[in-house]
Design an enzyme around this catalytic site. Structure first.
Site, PDB file in Angstrom:
ATOM      1  N   HIS A  23      16.987   1.224  16.578  1.00 53.59           N
ATOM      2  CA  HIS A  23      15.474   0.943  16.115  1.00 53.59           C
ATOM      3  C   HIS A  23      14.824   1.612  16.608  1.00 53.59           C
ATOM      4  O   HIS A  23      14.407   1.666  18.361  1.00 53.59           O
ATOM      5  CB  HIS A  23      14.957  -0.051  16.238  1.00 53.59           C
ATOM      6  CG  HIS A  23      13.173  -0.738  16.088  1.00 53.59           C
ATOM      7  ND1 HIS A  23      12.567  -1.151  15.218  1.00 53.59           N
ATOM      8  CD2 HIS A  23      12.349   0.279  16.275  1.00 53.59           C
ATOM      9  CE1 HIS A  23      11.560  -0.994  15.489  1.00 53.59           C
ATOM     10  NE2 HIS A  23      11.105  -0.098  15.728  1.00 53.59           N
ATOM     11  N   GLY A  31       0.565   7.247  18.579  1.00 47.98           N
ATOM     12  CA  GLY A  31      -0.806   7.700  18.076  1.00 47.98           C
ATOM     13  C   GLY A  31      -1.603   6.752  17.823  1.00 47.98           C
ATOM     14  O   GLY A  31      -2.753   6.915  17.423  1.00 47.98           O
ATOM     15  N   GLU A  32      -1.643   5.644  18.240  1.00 48.17           N
ATOM     16  CA  GLU A  32      -2.555   4.765  17.656  1.00 48.17           C
ATOM     17  C   GLU A  32      -3.926   4.611  18.921  1.00 48.17           C
ATOM     18  O   GLU A  32      -4.831   4.212  18.449  1.00 48.17           O
ATOM     19  CB  GLU A  32      -2.088   3.056  17.836  1.00 48.17           C
ATOM     20  CG  GLU A  32      -0.856   2.994  16.972  1.00 48.17           C
ATOM     21  CD  GLU A  32       0.800   2.982  18.039  1.00 48.17           C
ATOM     22  OE1 GLU A  32       1.302   2.601  16.612  1.00 48.17           O
ATOM     23  OE2 GLU A  32       1.267   3.642  18.366  1.00 48.17           O
ATOM     24  N   HIS A  92      11.132  -7.243  15.931  1.00 48.51           N
ATOM     25  CA  HIS A  92       9.761  -8.036  16.781  1.00 48.51           C
ATOM     26  C   HIS A  92       9.259  -9.788  16.187  1.00 48.51           C
ATOM     27  O   HIS A  92       8.526 -10.223  16.306  1.00 48.51           O
ATOM     28  CB  HIS A  92       8.565  -7.515  16.202  1.00 48.51           C
ATOM     29  CG  HIS A  92       8.733  -5.383  16.455  1.00 48.51           C
ATOM     30  ND1 HIS A  92       9.744  -4.692  16.990  1.00 48.51           N
ATOM     31  CD2 HIS A  92       7.900  -4.861  15.501  1.00 48.51           C
ATOM     32  CE1 HIS A  92       9.751  -3.814  17.340  1.00 48.51           C
ATOM     33  NE2 HIS A  92       8.804  -3.517  15.962  1.00 48.51           N
ATOM     34  N   ASP A 137      13.173  -0.895  20.288  1.00 50.60           N
ATOM     35  CA  ASP A 137      12.247   0.053  20.277  1.00 50.60           C
ATOM     36  C   ASP A 137      12.079   1.299  20.934  1.00 50.60           C
ATOM     37  O   ASP A 137      10.473   2.029  21.314  1.00 50.60           O
ATOM     38  CB  ASP A 137      10.850  -0.739  19.814  1.00 50.60           C
ATOM     39  CG  ASP A 137       9.991  -0.737  19.249  1.00 50.60           C
ATOM     40  OD1 ASP A 137       9.351   0.842  18.388  1.00 50.60           O
ATOM     41  OD2 ASP A 137       8.829  -0.902  19.151  1.00 50.60           O
ATOM     42  N   ARG A 179       7.679 -11.509  19.140  1.00 50.20           N
ATOM     43  CA  ARG A 179       6.531 -10.892  19.524  1.00 50.20           C
ATOM     44  C   ARG A 179       5.482 -12.219  19.787  1.00 50.20           C
ATOM     45  O   ARG A 179       4.640 -11.935  20.990  1.00 50.20           O
ATOM     46  CB  ARG A 179       5.879  -9.807  18.044  1.00 50.20           C
ATOM     47  CG  ARG A 179       4.575  -9.396  18.670  1.00 50.20           C
ATOM     48  CD  ARG A 179       4.074  -9.125  17.225  1.00 50.20           C
ATOM     49  NE  ARG A 179       4.644  -7.422  16.947  1.00 50.20           N
ATOM     50  CZ  ARG A 179       4.609  -6.686  17.524  1.00 50.20           C
ATOM     51  NH1 ARG A 179       3.711  -6.375  18.610  1.00 50.20           N
ATOM     52  NH2 ARG A 179       5.654  -5.910  16.862  1.00 50.20           N
ATOM     53  N   SER A 183       5.633   3.363  20.486  1.00 46.04           N
ATOM     54  CA  SER A 183       4.518   3.160  21.112  1.00 46.04           C
ATOM     55  C   SER A 183       4.594   1.093  21.473  1.00 46.04           C
ATOM     56  O   SER A 183       4.545   0.403  20.778  1.00 46.04           O
ATOM     57  CB  SER A 183       3.195   3.308  20.940  1.00 46.04           C
ATOM     58  OG  SER A 183       2.650   3.291  20.003  1.00 46.04           O
ATOM     59  N   HIS A 229       8.967  -4.565  10.306  1.00 48.33           N
ATOM     60  CA  HIS A 229       8.012  -4.490  10.873  1.00 48.33           C
ATOM     61  C   HIS A 229       7.033  -5.387  11.300  1.00 48.33           C
ATOM     62  O   HIS A 229       6.270  -6.018  10.102  1.00 48.33           O
ATOM     63  CB  HIS A 229       7.076  -3.178  11.470  1.00 48.33           C
ATOM     64  CG  HIS A 229       5.612  -3.996  12.798  1.00 48.33           C
ATOM     65  ND1 HIS A 229       6.232  -2.786  13.988  1.00 48.33           N
ATOM     66  CD2 HIS A 229       4.873  -4.264  12.454  1.00 48.33           C
ATOM     67  CE1 HIS A 229       5.330  -2.986  14.793  1.00 48.33           C
ATOM     68  NE2 HIS A 229       3.821  -3.876  13.173  1.00 48.33           N
TER      69      HIS A 229
END
Length: 389
Positions: free
Chosen positions: A62, A70-71, A225, A284, A228, A288, A196
């Site tokens: 990953h 870009g968020e 993830h 990851d 999380r 981002s 994801h």
């Protein structure tokens, strides 16, 4: 040719102190003693590894090596990764992917970046697609990408249980999982649907639904993830106990009231007698790492780092996990699940992807496909446009 002398080998299982002889990109011979001819024999590079241990090069499935993010607007797009980002972190094999942005990022650019890194000395693959469904592909279909594009091994990362997803229905997910599986069968690849997971209230429910309402085997489904939040941790333990596979993100730390570090979750899984070969880890890196509030407003954004893989291995060992079990989720487990036949082990006939670590598990040498990339803790091979310091 390369000879590594007097090294303790964890393949990842312990093999004791031996010598490793590599020819071109393969491990040719492993033995307690290797006597080479003194005359009329090609030149050999020799590393005296007394006091070091040899482990397989890390496999990271990953990595946003072509940039992501870009968020938070155009200025939060993350940059491309460079060769030493990988080698100085012990990563010799990686799988690239797009992520949130399937508009300004493209599969063509991702595959080109994978080819570039391959030419610079790594082994690279790609997931096809991005968060959205229907997803982005190079050919007309996910199945076509797997069959026709050598670099592509599966589809991902498809977003579920996340406010940034396209809210795919169960039938949407079953369809793309079927396309991915059949593409894998036809091309001899893993054919995994790599998903994801966000902070959505459904959590892993879509995966349980696929298992219950389709003929897709668990080995073709991989959620990432899973550490999380506490809901995903609870569900992932239940899921893996039913025979499923999970991917833990090493870049997620114990943050707030909910996130669980890769180290803590893996130790918890081992205590539950979960087989480590049902668990993989990935960084990851290059992506981002946004933090949103309950209303989806962006609060903070950082970039995933490839160093978190080795940091996790060190933490596991420091907390009493054997070197073998600490290595498995980043070496032999991903190589098995992703069908990388010559990766993940120090074994005769396998690719010469080897890390030499000191007693504190710091990376002293990195060998990728028989080539020395890091020597005496410093890079000796740089990417084409890297500044050689």
């Amino acid at each position: 040719m390369l000879l590594i002398k007097n090294v303790d080998i964890y393949a990842p299982e312990p093999l004791g102190k031996k010598n490793i002889f590599a020819s071109f990109d393969k491990i040719a011979y492993i033995s307690p003693r290797i006597d080479l001819p003194k005359r009329n024999f090609p030149e050999i590079t020799t590393i005296d590894a007394e006091g070091l241990i040899a482990v397989p090069g890390l496999i990271d499935m990953h990595m946003h090596f072509d940039g992501a993010g870009g968020e938070g607007g155009f200025n939060t797009r993350t940059p491309e990764m460079v060769l030493t980002n990988f080698t100085m972190s012990g990563i010799t094999t990686c799988v690239g992917l797009l992520g949130t942005d399937g508009i300004t990022r493209s599969m063509g650019s991702l595959v080109a970046k994978a080819q570039s890194l391959e030419e610079e000395g790594l082994t690279t693959y790609c997931w096809t697609g991005c968060y959205e469904v229907p997803t982005r592909t190079l050919t007309d279909t996910v199945r076509g990408d797997l069959v026709l594009v050598d670099k592509i091994i599966g589809a991902g990362e498809i977003a579920i249980s996340d406010h940034r997803s396209s809210c795919p229905s169960y039938s949407d997910l079953i369809h793309i999982a079927s396309e991915t599986r059949v593409g894998g069968l036809l091309s001899g690849k893993c054919g995994i649907l790599y998903m994801h997971l966000g902070d959505g209230k459904r959590g892993l429910e879509p995966l349980f639904n696929i298992i219950d309402n389709s003929e897709i085997p668990p080995e073709n489904l991989l959620p990432t993830h899973v550490n999380r939040n506490s809901l995903l941790v609870k569900q992932s333990i239940e899921y893996v106990k039913t025979g499923g596979y999970i991917d833990i993100t090493t870049g997620i730390k114990n943050e707030g009231d909910s996130a669980v570090s890769a180290t803590d979750l893996y130790i918890k899984l081992l205590k539950e007698n979960i087989c480590p070969y049902n668990v993989t880890m990935s960084s990851d890196a290059g992506g981002s790492m946004p933090i949103f509030d309950d209303n989806g407003k962006l609060l903070k954004l950082t970039v995933g780092l490839p160093t978190t893989n080795m940091e996790t291995i060190k933490e596991l060992y420091q907390r009493g996990i054997s070197i073998e079990n600490s290595l498995i989720p980043l070496t032999s487990s991903p190589s098995s699940l992703l069908k990388f036949k010559n990766k993940g082990h120090i074994k005769e006939g396998f690719d010469a992807d080897i890390l030499l670590l000191d007693n504190d598990l710091n990376i002293a040498y990195v060998i990728s496909k028989g080539n020395i990339m890091v020597s005496n803790y410093k890079p000796v091979k740089y990417g084409t446009f890297e500044y050689n310091k």
